[in-house]
Each structure stands twice: as C-alpha cells, then as structure tokens.
Design a protein around this motif. Structure first.
Motif, PDB file in Angstrom:
ATOM      1  N   SER A 142       0.847  -1.201   0.000  1.00  0.00           N
ATOM      2  CA  SER A 142       0.000   0.000   0.000  1.00  0.00           C
ATOM      3  C   SER A 142       0.882   1.251   0.000  1.00  0.00           C
ATOM      4  O   SER A 142       2.094   1.165   0.218  1.00  0.00           O
ATOM      5  N   GLY A 143       0.268   2.400  -0.240  1.00  0.00           N
ATOM      6  CA  GLY A 143       1.019   3.656  -0.280  1.00  0.00           C
ATOM      7  C   GLY A 143       1.825   3.899   0.984  1.00  0.00           C
ATOM      8  O   GLY A 143       2.985   4.292   0.924  1.00  0.00           O
ATOM      9  N   LEU A 171      -0.726  10.860   0.307  1.00  0.00           N
ATOM     10  CA  LEU A 171      -1.220   9.768   1.146  1.00  0.00           C
ATOM     11  C   LEU A 171      -2.537  10.203   1.803  1.00  0.00           C
ATOM     12  O   LEU A 171      -2.754  11.383   2.035  1.00  0.00           O
ATOM     13  N   ASP A 172      -3.383   9.240   2.115  1.00  0.00           N
ATOM     14  CA  ASP A 172      -4.627   9.613   2.783  1.00  0.00           C
ATOM     15  C   ASP A 172      -4.321  10.027   4.229  1.00  0.00           C
ATOM     16  O   ASP A 172      -3.254   9.715   4.750  1.00  0.00           O
ATOM     17  N   PRO A 173      -5.235  10.772   4.870  1.00  0.00           N
ATOM     18  CA  PRO A 173      -4.938  11.366   6.189  1.00  0.00           C
ATOM     19  C   PRO A 173      -4.487  10.339   7.234  1.00  0.00           C
ATOM     20  O   PRO A 173      -3.548  10.581   7.980  1.00  0.00           O
ATOM     21  N   GLU A 174      -5.114   9.186   7.226  1.00  0.00           N
ATOM     22  CA  GLU A 174      -4.770   8.192   8.249  1.00  0.00           C
ATOM     23  C   GLU A 174      -3.359   7.664   8.023  1.00  0.00           C
ATOM     24  O   GLU A 174      -2.558   7.529   8.956  1.00  0.00           O
ATOM     25  N   THR A 175      -3.042   7.366   6.742  1.00  0.00           N
ATOM     26  CA  THR A 175      -1.710   6.879   6.406  1.00  0.00           C
ATOM     27  C   THR A 175      -0.667   7.956   6.707  1.00  0.00           C
ATOM     28  O   THR A 175       0.400   7.665   7.240  1.00  0.00           O
ATOM     29  N   THR A 176      -1.014   9.206   6.390  1.00  0.00           N
ATOM     30  CA  THR A 176      -0.111  10.312   6.681  1.00  0.00           C
ATOM     31  C   THR A 176       0.216  10.328   8.171  1.00  0.00           C
ATOM     32  O   THR A 176       1.370  10.434   8.568  1.00  0.00           O
ATOM     33  N   ARG A 177      -0.830  10.178   9.009  1.00  0.00           N
ATOM     34  CA  ARG A 177      -0.610  10.192  10.463  1.00  0.00           C
ATOM     35  C   ARG A 177       0.329   9.069  10.874  1.00  0.00           C
ATOM     36  O   ARG A 177       1.213   9.279  11.701  1.00  0.00           O
ATOM     37  N   ASP A 202      -1.538  21.140   7.312  1.00  0.00           N
ATOM     38  CA  ASP A 202      -2.101  20.427   8.463  1.00  0.00           C
ATOM     39  C   ASP A 202      -1.175  19.309   8.957  1.00  0.00           C
ATOM     40  O   ASP A 202      -1.220  18.943  10.126  1.00  0.00           O
ATOM     41  N   THR A 203      -0.308  18.796   8.056  1.00  0.00           N
ATOM     42  CA  THR A 203       0.638  17.769   8.488  1.00  0.00           C
ATOM     43  C   THR A 203       1.704  18.367   9.414  1.00  0.00           C
ATOM     44  O   THR A 203       2.178  17.710  10.329  1.00  0.00           O
ATOM     45  N   VAL A 204       2.030  19.625   9.160  1.00  0.00           N
ATOM     46  CA  VAL A 204       3.100  20.278   9.929  1.00  0.00           C
ATOM     47  C   VAL A 204       2.812  20.235  11.418  1.00  0.00           C
ATOM     48  O   VAL A 204       3.688  19.922  12.230  1.00  0.00           O
ATOM     49  N   LEU A 205       1.558  20.534  11.804  1.00  0.00           N
ATOM     50  CA  LEU A 205       1.201  20.553  13.227  1.00  0.00           C
ATOM     51  C   LEU A 205       1.441  19.200  13.878  1.00  0.00           C
ATOM     52  O   LEU A 205       1.762  19.123  15.054  1.00  0.00           O
ATOM     53  N   HIS A 206       1.280  18.119  13.089  1.00  0.00           N
ATOM     54  CA  HIS A 206       1.423  16.788  13.663  1.00  0.00           C
ATOM     55  C   HIS A 206       2.875  16.330  13.749  1.00  0.00           C
ATOM     56  O   HIS A 206       3.212  15.503  14.571  1.00  0.00           O
ATOM     57  N   VAL A 207       3.708  16.862  12.863  1.00  0.00           N
ATOM     58  CA  VAL A 207       5.043  16.281  12.774  1.00  0.00           C
ATOM     59  C   VAL A 207       6.131  17.167  13.371  1.00  0.00           C
ATOM     60  O   VAL A 207       7.075  16.670  13.991  1.00  0.00           O
TER      61      VAL A 207
END
Lengths: 348, 239
Positions: A142-143, A171-177, A202-207
């Motif tokens: 998978s991706g 990537l989809d949001p869940e995979t990104t997380r 939005d990814t920046v806040l998580h990583v």
C-alpha cells in the motif's frame, strides 16, 4: 545536526539567470524536526536537492556534523551523501525488487557483505513495522507501506540527517498520520535531525517541532511551532491553523475572532471572559490543540459587550480578539482565491 | 553453407519441388538464418546497449550531461536509422569486403545487418531508459550509488521488461533483414524463398518458406512475451 549557511542556488547565467534559493540560513539540531513549508514554486524541491546534494548549491554551505559538504569534489560528495537519508514523494522504489532488496540497495552500493546486509535489512524492516512484508514487491504494498520501505532505505546507512521531500503528499490522512508518527518515533530513537519539506500545512502541526516558511526562494519566517502559533503577527502561525466556518451569531451580538496569543491561556477562558463581561459568550467555531504541552488555537465567538471591554477581557487571558468585520473580510479573502490551487488557499 | 548458388542453378526442374525434398532444402537454410540472426543480435546487444546508456545519460537530465557529445552520437545513430536496409547493404559493400574479405555469405551479411540493427536497438533501449521515472535515478543517487551502479541497478534493471520487449521487436526485424540479405547471396530462408519461390515459380517452396517465417516470428514473439512476463513482478506474481 545540519546547517545551511547562505545557501544560494542560481540557474542559468547572466540576464537569463534565475535565483531559486536566496541566501538561506537554516539549522536543524539532532532530535529536531523542522518543517519547511511554502507554496508551489517557492523553491522547495530545489532546496531538497541542495540538502541531499543531488544538486550542488551555487554558493553557501551545507554543514552536516561540522563538515561542509557543498564544495566536496564529486567522488567525495557521493560518500558524503550517505550521511543524509532521503525519503522521496513517490517512494521511488525499484519495481523489480522486493521490499527487503530495495532497503538493501544503499548497502549493496556501499559493498556491505551479504550477511551484514541481511541482518541490517531485518533490523530496518522491524523498525518500520514491515517484517511481514519483506519479500513483497512494491506493487503488492500500500502507499503507506511503500513510504515505510522508502524510510527504511533512507536509514540503511545510519544517516545523521533525514530529509523528507513531500513524503506524505498524496497519502490519505490516516496513512499520513502513521507515517508521521513513525518519523517522530525514529527521530526520538535515532536522534536524527529531520528536515520535513511539505506543502500540506495540516501535516506540519502533527510532525514538526519548528517550522520555516519558504517563499520566492527566501525563508520569510522561522521559529518553534509554539512560538509561531502563539504569535498573532506570524503569518505562518496563522496559516498553520485550520480554517473554520463559524455559525451565525445571534441577532444583536457581534462576531469576534479570537486567537491564542500567549503560552498561558487558561483552559476555561470562555467562562472567565463570560463572567467578566457579565454575559454568556457564544462559541461559534473553535479549534484548540496542545503543541508540546502548550494550548494553541483560535475561536470565533459572538457577544454583545462593547468592543473596548471585550478586547481587554480577552487580552487579560492571553487572547487576541479582532472584531468580526475583519474576520469576515479575511474569510472573503479566502473565497476570492478559490480558483487557486488548494495549497495556495492556505496562504490566502 | 548448405545452399549455394551453383547447387541452386543445377536444379532446373520446372515443376514444384516434391514435399519429401523440402527438409533437405529448408533445414540448412533455417540453420543459416538462425546463425545470421543469432550472431547479429549478439553484436547488436553488446554494442547497442552501451550506446543507448550513453545517449540517455549524456542527454539533459542524465547522469553525465554532455550536450555536444550527445548531439554527435545522436546524429550518427540517426544516419544508421535513415537508410533502408537494401540501400545500406549495397552502399557499404566495400566496407563489408574490407572487414570480412567477401561480399557474399553469412559473414558478409552480418556486417550490414549489425550496422542497421545497432542504431535500431540503441534507440529502442534509449526509449526504455527514458521511461524509468527520474525519481528512481534520484533515489539511487541519494543512496550513494556510483554512476555504473546506478545504470546497472536503477536504469537498466528497471527497464529490463521494456528492453526484452525491444529485443523481441529487434530480433524480428533482423529475421526480416536476413531475408533481404539472402537476396544478395547470404543464404538462409530468404535466399531459398527468392530463388525457388520467386524466380522459379515453385509454389511449394514459396508456401513452405512463408509458413516457416511465420512460425519463426511467432516463436520469437511468444518467447519475448514470456520473458517480459517473467521479468515483471506484477505480471509474474499473480495471487
């Protein structure tokens, strides 16, 4: 530890020349994740290629653990490149090799013995949680799994720096997380300096621990995530916050846009402000999250109190309030740019 | 050489060749065709592949950009691709004689066939390499590979199925060229087809050579397809 000093990249010569990167200064400490964000055409890809030295900077330095790699001759550069692991957007795996064989590629290039390679690949597969997929070909993954293989390959030579070039884009949001949490885990375990280049705010806040904004080849803003998010003057801090569509305020009350403007906003500010103003503050939209233990966020509220009282009441609790007209004007600005690419929207 | 001009001239029957005599006529001819095509393909692969790799990597965006050298090499390859095979074969007779000392027979056919086949194959492989995503080469470079390692593992390695497809096309083209070479006395199926089928109206031989050629091309194509499948994981690993 990686430092970019006065990094400049110019394509072409003379009149036709194009300065893509203009005197960048960036430091990423071991154990730190720096997100570099910016719209398309800001120079993000060129910056990535200068960091992993696939492109040689026109001038300036790329210093990894104290050594400037930018001016090394080609042969030494190839060796130096091994200190920087790169995760590419599309994992860029060899389609005719299994996951394990792809991860082994840098070791094979280096001339590591088969026994050592096997042990190291097994270790890496386990680290990225893909031991059960070792003998699968890329088309069978998978991706998210492909990207994990890409990460394992980037780590094969035990680099000091990990460069992620749009690794979660697409990537989809869940995979990104899950990929992002893997990166954070690896950063902790291996004390990596991570440069995370992305256009997805939005990814920046998580990583990220810190963020820099690249625009027209320049770093226009740079700082720790908390500082950016709690500084009302920070365009980057604002851009990092999700955009909300507030509910309609009651008739007679006016709209206020409130942002967390300090590290000491009490969690019950809504009640406190309501009590001080002597009226219930209506919550119309809000997003609040903790970044490194500090609450950050913004809210849209409706209230009847006069403007100067409201502003002062919010300010006492570390919040900055702007009357609704401005917020609406901001929203209108957002709508006017609907035709632009989604990534640009976040910059409006 | 099983068939040569003198023996062909001696057989002067106006009627069609008897079926029983076909094998003694066709088997040696088939052997000659296979020898010609086999030798030529070997030369074509050994010489054509490095030319393709050089073309691909000297072009803008390649591993070692050399605009000038690329243009010259590309121009030479284009010349090789420009001439119809019959014209090329006739035009280089002096060169062929210089290399092999003769202008008839298998050895003489191999020279023009190789000269036509090498640029053809080089362009086919160059195309295959161009289809390998640039990010794969970038990832290989970022993994610390030397140019040779990158060419072997990332570029050629990824292009293997496409190259096998190109090889199939090229082999079939060479079977065709061998028939043309046959008309100037190189022997093989083409020679038999022209001398018996065309010049002597021997329908039996004409038909037999046609069937033989169809069979050969079919076998080459099917073998090529099977090899491409075997070399492509998502075609060979169906669960």
């Amino acid at each position: 530890m990686i430092s970019l000093k006065n990094l400049t990249k110019v394509y072409g010569h003379g009149e036709q020349s194009l300065t893509v990167l203009d005197n960048l200064d960036v430091d990423v400490a071991n154990g730190e994740i720096l997100a570099i964000v910016g719209p398309s055409g800001a120079g993000k890809s060129t910056l990535a290629q200068c960091i992993n030295l696939l492109e040689r900077p026109t001038s300036g330095q790329v210093i990894v653990n104290g050594e400037d790699l930018a001016q090394l001759p080609e042969r030494k550069l190839r060796v130096a490149r091994r200190r920087i692991g790169t995760v590419f957007q599309s994992a860029s795996l060899l389609s005719r090799r299994t996951a394990a064989e792809n991860i082994a590629l840098p070791l094979q290039y280096l001339g590591v013995t088969p026994a050592e390679t096997k042990a190291r690949v097994g270790e890496l597969l386990e680290r990225v949680g893909l031991s059960h997929r070792a003998n699968h070909y890329p088309f069978e993954l998978s991706g998210g799994q492909l990207q994990r293989v890409g990460i394992a390959r980037a780590l094969a030579l035990r680099p000091a720096v990990l460069l992620s070039d749009e690794a979660t884009s697409g990537l989809d949001p869940e995979t990104t997380r899950s990929v992002v949490s893997l990166l954070r885990q690896l950063r902790d375990d291996l004390d990596l300096a991570v440069v995370f280049i992305t256009h997805e705010m939005d990814t920046v806040l998580h990583v990220a621990d810190s963020a820099a904004r690249l625009e027209n080849g320049r770093i226009t803003e740079q700082g720790s995530l908390v500082d950016l998010l709690t500084d009302h003057d920070s365009a980057l801090g604002r851009a990092l916050q999700p955009h909300l569509s507030p509910a309609e305020p009651e008739a007679g009350s006016s709209l206020w846009h409130v942002t967390y403007d300090s590290r000491k906003v009490p969690s019950d500010w809504l009640q406190l402000v309501s009590a001080e103003l002597g009226e219930p503050v209506a919550l119309l939209a809000a997003t609040i999250q903790s970044i490194d233990g500090t609450s950050t966020g913004n809210a849209t509220v409706g209230l009847r109190a006069p403007a100067h009282l409201a502003t002062a009441a919010f300010a006492r609790h570390g919040l900055r309030a702007i009357p609704g007209e401005l917020a609406i004007a901001n929203a209108a600005l957002d709508h006017s740019s609907d035709t632009r690419a989604t990534e640009d929207l976040q910059w409006a | 050489m099983g068939i040569n001009i003198s023996s062909a001239v001696q057989v002067h029957a106006l009627s069609d060749t008897a079926l029983a005599e076909l094998p003694s006529l066709l088997v040696p001819a088939l052997g000659e065709t296979l020898a010609m095509v086999g030798i030529v393909m070997l030369i074509v692969i050994v010489v054509g592949t490095p030319i393709a790799v050089a073309l691909h990597n000297m072009a803008p965006g390649g591993l070692f950009e050399r605009q000038g050298t690329y243009s010259v090499l590309s121009w030479i390859v284009n010349i090789g691709r420009s001439l119809p095979f019959l014209v090329l074969m006739a035009a280089i007779v002096p060169f062929t004689r210089f290399i092999t000392g003769t202008n008839i027979g298998i050895a003489a056919a191999v020279v023009p066939m190789s000269l036509a086949g090498i640029p053809f194959f080089a362009r086919l492989v160059e195309n295959c390499l161009r289809d390998v995503p640039l990010s794969v080469t970038a990832a290989a470079r970022a993994s610390g590979g030397s140019p040779l390692q990158i060419i072997r593992t990332a570029q050629l390695g990824e292009a293997v199925p496409a190259i096998l497809g190109g090889l199939t096309i090229n082999t079939i083209a060479m079977i065709e060229y061998s028939a043309i070479a046959g008309t100037i006395g190189a022997g093989g199926i083409g020679y038999v087809a022209v001398t018996y089928g065309y010049q002597r109206f021997d329908n039996t031989v004409m038909l037999a050579t046609v069937i033989l050629l169809i069979l050969m091309v079919t076998i080459v194509q099917l073998t090529g397809d099977a090899l491409v499948r075997a070399a492509t994981p998502h075609l060979s690993r169906r669960k």
